[in-house]
Design a protein around this motif. Structure first.
Motif, PDB file in Angstrom:
ATOM      1  N   ALA A 195       0.413  -1.578  -0.039  1.00 44.29           N
ATOM      2  CA  ALA A 195      -0.382   0.186  -0.195  1.00 44.29           C
ATOM      3  C   ALA A 195       0.820   1.496  -0.100  1.00 44.29           C
ATOM      4  CB  ALA A 195      -1.258   0.211   1.616  1.00 44.29           C
ATOM      5  N   ARG A 196       1.922   1.510   1.079  1.00 45.34           N
ATOM      6  CA  ARG A 196       2.892   2.767   0.770  1.00 45.34           C
ATOM      7  C   ARG A 196       3.160   2.436  -0.365  1.00 45.34           C
ATOM      8  NH1 ARG A 196       5.212   1.781   6.537  1.00 45.34           N
ATOM      9  NH2 ARG A 196       2.832   2.628   7.183  1.00 45.34           N
ATOM     10  N   LEU A 197       3.765   1.274  -1.584  1.00 48.61           N
ATOM     11  CA  LEU A 197       4.621   1.623  -2.443  1.00 48.61           C
ATOM     12  C   LEU A 197       3.792   2.020  -3.609  1.00 48.61           C
ATOM     13  CD1 LEU A 197       6.916  -1.316  -2.490  1.00 48.61           C
ATOM     14  CD2 LEU A 197       7.537   0.754  -2.422  1.00 48.61           C
ATOM     15  N   ILE A 198       2.445   2.000  -3.730  1.00 43.24           N
ATOM     16  CA  ILE A 198       1.335   2.572  -4.101  1.00 43.24           C
ATOM     17  C   ILE A 198       1.126   3.578  -4.427  1.00 43.24           C
ATOM     18  CG2 ILE A 198      -0.997   2.467  -4.970  1.00 43.24           C
ATOM     19  CD1 ILE A 198      -0.684  -0.774  -4.545  1.00 43.24           C
ATOM     20  N   ASP A 199       0.636   4.056  -3.044  1.00 40.25           N
ATOM     21  CA  ASP A 199       1.182   5.378  -2.446  1.00 40.25           C
ATOM     22  C   ASP A 199       2.282   6.398  -2.755  1.00 40.25           C
ATOM     23  OD1 ASP A 199      -1.459   4.770  -1.068  1.00 40.25           O
ATOM     24  OD2 ASP A 199      -0.691   4.874   1.132  1.00 40.25           O
ATOM     25  N   LYS A 200       2.793   5.914  -2.949  1.00 40.31           N
ATOM     26  CA  LYS A 200       4.858   6.603  -3.313  1.00 40.31           C
ATOM     27  C   LYS A 200       4.430   6.800  -4.846  1.00 40.31           C
ATOM     28  CE  LYS A 200       6.769   5.690   0.741  1.00 40.31           C
ATOM     29  NZ  LYS A 200       8.417   4.862   0.744  1.00 40.31           N
ATOM     30  N   GLY A 201       3.564   6.716  -5.728  1.00 47.08           N
ATOM     31  CA  GLY A 201       3.452   5.883  -7.342  1.00 47.08           C
ATOM     32  C   GLY A 201       4.574   5.518  -7.616  1.00 47.08           C
ATOM     33  N   PHE A 202       5.278   4.493  -6.901  1.00 46.02           N
ATOM     34  CA  PHE A 202       6.873   3.609  -7.897  1.00 46.02           C
ATOM     35  C   PHE A 202       6.158   1.887  -8.005  1.00 46.02           C
ATOM     36  CE2 PHE A 202       9.514   5.185  -4.212  1.00 46.02           C
ATOM     37  CZ  PHE A 202       9.509   6.489  -4.311  1.00 46.02           C
ATOM     38  N   ILE A 203       5.120   1.526  -7.582  1.00 43.50           N
ATOM     39  CA  ILE A 203       4.285   0.411  -8.023  1.00 43.50           C
ATOM     40  C   ILE A 203       2.445   1.133  -8.153  1.00 43.50           C
ATOM     41  CG2 ILE A 203       5.564  -0.970  -7.551  1.00 43.50           C
ATOM     42  CD1 ILE A 203       3.351  -2.232  -5.178  1.00 43.50           C
ATOM     43  N   GLN A 204       2.126   0.167  -9.356  1.00 43.03           N
ATOM     44  CA  GLN A 204       0.516  -0.365  -8.908  1.00 43.03           C
ATOM     45  C   GLN A 204       0.576  -1.644  -9.253  1.00 43.03           C
ATOM     46  OE1 GLN A 204      -0.381   2.304 -12.412  1.00 43.03           O
ATOM     47  NE2 GLN A 204       1.395   1.685 -13.505  1.00 43.03           N
ATOM     48  N   ALA A 205      -1.390  -1.551  -9.373  1.00 39.69           N
ATOM     49  CA  ALA A 205      -2.081  -2.975  -9.186  1.00 39.69           C
ATOM     50  C   ALA A 205      -1.947  -3.001 -10.712  1.00 39.69           C
ATOM     51  CB  ALA A 205      -3.265  -2.922  -8.483  1.00 39.69           C
ATOM     52  N   THR A 244      -3.395  -6.178 -13.456  1.00 42.42           N
ATOM     53  CA  THR A 244      -4.332  -6.976 -13.612  1.00 42.42           C
ATOM     54  C   THR A 244      -4.416  -8.801 -12.448  1.00 42.42           C
ATOM     55  OG1 THR A 244      -3.328  -8.320 -15.353  1.00 42.42           O
ATOM     56  CG2 THR A 244      -5.610  -6.757 -15.579  1.00 42.42           C
ATOM     57  N   ARG A 245      -5.663  -8.735 -12.260  1.00 37.23           N
ATOM     58  CA  ARG A 245      -6.427  -9.867 -11.400  1.00 37.23           C
ATOM     59  C   ARG A 245      -5.068  -9.640 -10.051  1.00 37.23           C
ATOM     60  NH1 ARG A 245      -7.976 -14.559 -13.464  1.00 37.23           N
ATOM     61  NH2 ARG A 245      -9.265 -13.968 -16.132  1.00 37.23           N
ATOM     62  N   GLY A 246      -4.905  -8.769  -9.382  1.00 34.87           N
ATOM     63  CA  GLY A 246      -4.420  -8.537  -7.842  1.00 34.87           C
ATOM     64  C   GLY A 246      -2.215  -8.813  -8.769  1.00 34.87           C
ATOM     65  N   SER A 247      -2.489  -8.927  -9.920  1.00 31.08           N
ATOM     66  CA  SER A 247      -0.375  -8.856  -9.940  1.00 31.08           C
ATOM     67  C   SER A 247      -0.102  -6.744  -9.660  1.00 31.08           C
ATOM     68  CB  SER A 247      -0.076  -9.297 -11.109  1.00 31.08           C
ATOM     69  OG  SER A 247      -1.133  -8.452 -12.069  1.00 31.08           O
ATOM     70  N   LEU A 248       1.114  -6.952  -9.592  1.00 30.23           N
ATOM     71  CA  LEU A 248       1.962  -5.445  -9.510  1.00 30.23           C
ATOM     72  C   LEU A 248       2.284  -5.295 -10.225  1.00 30.23           C
ATOM     73  CD1 LEU A 248       2.254  -5.997  -5.470  1.00 30.23           C
ATOM     74  CD2 LEU A 248       0.605  -4.550  -6.527  1.00 30.23           C
ATOM     75  N   GLU A 249       2.703  -4.362 -10.733  1.00 35.94           N
ATOM     76  CA  GLU A 249       3.448  -3.366 -11.965  1.00 35.94           C
ATOM     77  C   GLU A 249       4.798  -2.578 -11.598  1.00 35.94           C
ATOM     78  OE1 GLU A 249       1.852  -3.310 -15.753  1.00 35.94           O
ATOM     79  OE2 GLU A 249       0.609  -2.274 -14.861  1.00 35.94           O
ATOM     80  N   PHE A 250       5.482  -2.497 -11.479  1.00 35.05           N
ATOM     81  CA  PHE A 250       6.451  -1.149 -11.368  1.00 35.05           C
ATOM     82  C   PHE A 250       5.345   0.821 -13.013  1.00 35.05           C
ATOM     83  CE2 PHE A 250       9.620  -3.813 -10.274  1.00 35.05           C
ATOM     84  CZ  PHE A 250      10.380  -3.151  -9.168  1.00 35.05           C
ATOM     85  N   THR A 251       5.612   1.407 -12.033  1.00 30.97           N
ATOM     86  CA  THR A 251       4.999   2.437 -12.649  1.00 30.97           C
ATOM     87  C   THR A 251       5.930   3.081 -13.972  1.00 30.97           C
ATOM     88  OG1 THR A 251       5.229   3.854 -11.102  1.00 30.97           O
ATOM     89  CG2 THR A 251       3.229   2.754 -10.697  1.00 30.97           C
ATOM     90  N   ILE A 252       7.624   2.341 -13.309  1.00 31.67           N
ATOM     91  CA  ILE A 252       8.208   3.250 -14.733  1.00 31.67           C
ATOM     92  C   ILE A 252       8.727   2.328 -14.815  1.00 31.67           C
ATOM     93  CG2 ILE A 252       9.729   4.804 -15.204  1.00 31.67           C
ATOM     94  CD1 ILE A 252       9.547   5.925 -13.242  1.00 31.67           C
ATOM     95  N   PRO A 253       8.711   1.953 -17.111  1.00 35.53           N
ATOM     96  CA  PRO A 253       9.326   0.928 -17.358  1.00 35.53           C
ATOM     97  C   PRO A 253      11.203   1.427 -16.910  1.00 35.53           C
ATOM     98  CG  PRO A 253       8.524   2.285 -19.318  1.00 35.53           C
ATOM     99  CD  PRO A 253       8.015   2.787 -17.880  1.00 35.53           C
ATOM    100  N   GLY A 254      11.295   0.126 -16.993  1.00 37.70           N
ATOM    101  CA  GLY A 254      13.244  -0.106 -17.094  1.00 37.70           C
ATOM    102  C   GLY A 254      13.067   0.043 -15.372  1.00 37.70           C
ATOM    103  N   PHE A 255      12.544   0.257 -14.511  1.00 35.76           N
ATOM    104  CA  PHE A 255      13.006   0.254 -13.002  1.00 35.76           C
ATOM    105  C   PHE A 255      13.208  -1.113 -12.672  1.00 35.76           C
ATOM    106  CE2 PHE A 255      11.580   1.486  -8.292  1.00 35.76           C
ATOM    107  CZ  PHE A 255      12.413   1.317  -8.189  1.00 35.76           C
ATOM    108  N   ALA A 256      12.936  -2.218 -13.534  1.00 39.32           N
ATOM    109  CA  ALA A 256      13.278  -3.504 -12.986  1.00 39.32           C
ATOM    110  C   ALA A 256      14.470  -4.268 -13.140  1.00 39.32           C
ATOM    111  CB  ALA A 256      11.981  -4.838 -13.696  1.00 39.32           C
ATOM    112  N   VAL A 257      15.157  -2.838 -14.370  1.00 41.00           N
ATOM    113  CA  VAL A 257      16.299  -3.645 -15.039  1.00 41.00           C
ATOM    114  C   VAL A 257      17.407  -3.080 -13.774  1.00 41.00           C
ATOM    115  CG1 VAL A 257      17.942  -3.267 -16.928  1.00 41.00           C
ATOM    116  CG2 VAL A 257      15.430  -3.677 -17.227  1.00 41.00           C
ATOM    117  N   PHE A 258      16.613  -2.051 -13.707  1.00 41.76           N
ATOM    118  CA  PHE A 258      17.843  -0.531 -12.794  1.00 41.76           C
ATOM    119  C   PHE A 258      17.819  -1.572 -11.531  1.00 41.76           C
ATOM    120  CE2 PHE A 258      17.565   1.870  -8.506  1.00 41.76           C
ATOM    121  CZ  PHE A 258      18.621   2.409  -9.245  1.00 41.76           C
TER     122      PHE A 258
END
Ligand SMILES: Nc1ncnc2c1ncn2[C@@H]1O[C@H](COP(=O)(O)OP(=O)(O)OP(=O)(O)O)[C@@H](O)[C@H]1O
Ligand SMILES: [Mg+2]
Length: 382
Positions: free
Chosen positions: A350-360, A362-376
């Motif tokens: 919830a905190r990471l979503i509030d900060k805008g770093f990740i978002q919900a 489909t189907r309860g999965s999570l993803e990063f909001t900026i492309p490239g963050f996972a690689v970083f």
């Protein structure tokens, strides 16, 4: 040499890909200005950081002012509550109004400010004595102010713009929503509207503060389509007489992956790599390649800031996500990788979503909001 027409980190001058939002806005503007009616639903455009929310809201503002409306802009989340911010902003934008209108308005604003209390003091008090009445403090007073400004000869309508609405205080949101509900219920023709923008958690934040949410229209912002991305890259360039070859354009679009901030970064990087081209020049895939390497430093600075801004638990969660993959990852997989239960992810998630770093996703999965963050993150730990 021509300076870059791109705007990484600054407001976009135009907002390609947001035609639907602008068309809906124009329709409501006409309702306000031509029919002199209240726009009964508060609109909230929501999307992750860097998606173009503020740029879009500024477009709304420019268009409203072009039709003679008075606009009031606040960025929520300052020390004072939302209603006090609005009162202050209304007082400023009406400062040059005729003295009789102005002095009546000033009185109403004073009553409003008193009714929502002195910031800080009022909030502590509200925490100890949660309001039991159904009318939140200041709702009627706020309504009076809205009526007065909307009816003034000086403006064709009142348009209230609230950026970062997810950061607004709960009692301010309650007062705003209640006042709007009441204006609507009374059926009085008050040419006023509220347009807001916020992170993807805005609907949750508002729903937890306000019991009736049917008065609020949530509109998620999506990544830019390929066509919108093309326009965003080509138009500013063509205006300066500079072309992009087909491969260069395709590769810049691929780097941006529909994310407006990255699009501006890569286009700007290519422009600099082409040595701020003169009219008649063409940007090539080599320029994009060099620009990409340059822009990586900017993106990494942003990523580093996000990483440093997260608690140890939040970092563990993001790191687990990054190691699972680049696309949406399932919560159960994250929990398994961290060796914890899926429920215990609730708070950092919830905190990471509030900060805008990740978002919900489909189907309860999570993803990063900026492309490239996972690689970083994977690089960071390797
Ligand atoms: N429609 C668009 N097309 C291309 N670029 C855009 C568009 N909208 C915004 N941008 C660019 O994207 C970046 C982010 O824009 P903006 O600040 O409006 O986003 P935001 O969602 O308000 O971000 P934040 O959540 O950080 O406040 C800026 O560099 C801006 O120039
Ligand atoms: Mg913004």
């Amino acid at each position: 040499m021509q300076p870059s027409p791109y705007t990484p980190g600054d407001l976009a001058r135009e907002v390609p890909g947001r035609a639907i939002q602008l068309a809906e806005f124009e329709e409501r503007l006409s309702y306000l200005v031509d029919l002199k009616r209240l726009v009964g639903r508060i609109r909230v455009d929501n999307g992750p950081r860097g998606y173009g929310k503020t740029s879009l809201l500024r477009q709304y503002q420019t268009r409203a002012e072009a039709r003679g409306a008075i606009t009031v802009w606040v960025t929520a989340g300052e020390e004072v509550g939302l209603i006090a911010q609005l009162a202050d902003a209304i007082s400023r934008v009406t400062a040059s109004w005729r003295s009789d209108t102005r002095s009546r308005l000033r009185q109403s604003l004073q009553v409003l400010t008193l009714s929502v209390g002195i910031p800080g003091v009022a909030r502590i008090d509200a925490a100890i004595h949660p309001p039991v009445t159904s009318t939140p403090s200041g709702a009627r007073e706020f309504e009076d102010v809205v009526r007065m400004v909307a009816a003034a000869d000086e403006a064709s309508a009142l348009v209230i713009l609230i950026d970062e609405i997810q950061a607004a205080d709960a009692s301010g949101l309650r007062t705003l929503a209640y006042a709007w509900q009441h204006l609507q219920a009374e059926g009085i023709d008050v040419p006023a509207a509220v347009f807001a923008a916020g992170l993807p958690n805005s609907p949750d934040v508002i729903a937890s503060a306000v019991t009736f949410s049917e008065r609020i229209a949530y509109r998620p912002l999506h990544p830019l389509s390929t066509e919108a991305g093309e326009i965003a890259i080509l138009e500013p360039s063509l205006r300066l007489g500079v072309q992009w070859n087909r491969k260069a354009l395709a590769s810049a679009l691929e780097v941006a992956a529909g994310y407006p901030y990255t699009l501006q970064l890569i286009a700007d990087g290519a422009w600099l790599a082409a040595e701020r081209p003169d009219p008649g020049a063409t940007i090539t895939e080599d320029h994009v390649r060099i620009g990409r390497a340059e822009m990586q430093a900017d993106l990494e600075a942003l990523f580093r800031g996000r990483w440093a801004n997260a608690t140890a638990q939040e970092q563990q969660l993001m790191s687990a996500m990054a190691h699972i993959g680049d696309g949406p990852v399932r919560r159960a997989d994250i929990a398994r990788r961290m060796g914890v239960t899926a429920e215990s992810l609730g708070v950092p998630r919830a905190r990471l979503i509030d900060k805008g770093f990740i978002q919900a996703a489909t189907r309860g999965s999570l993803e990063f909001t900026i492309p490239g963050f996972a690689v970083f993150l994977r690089d960071l730990e390797s």
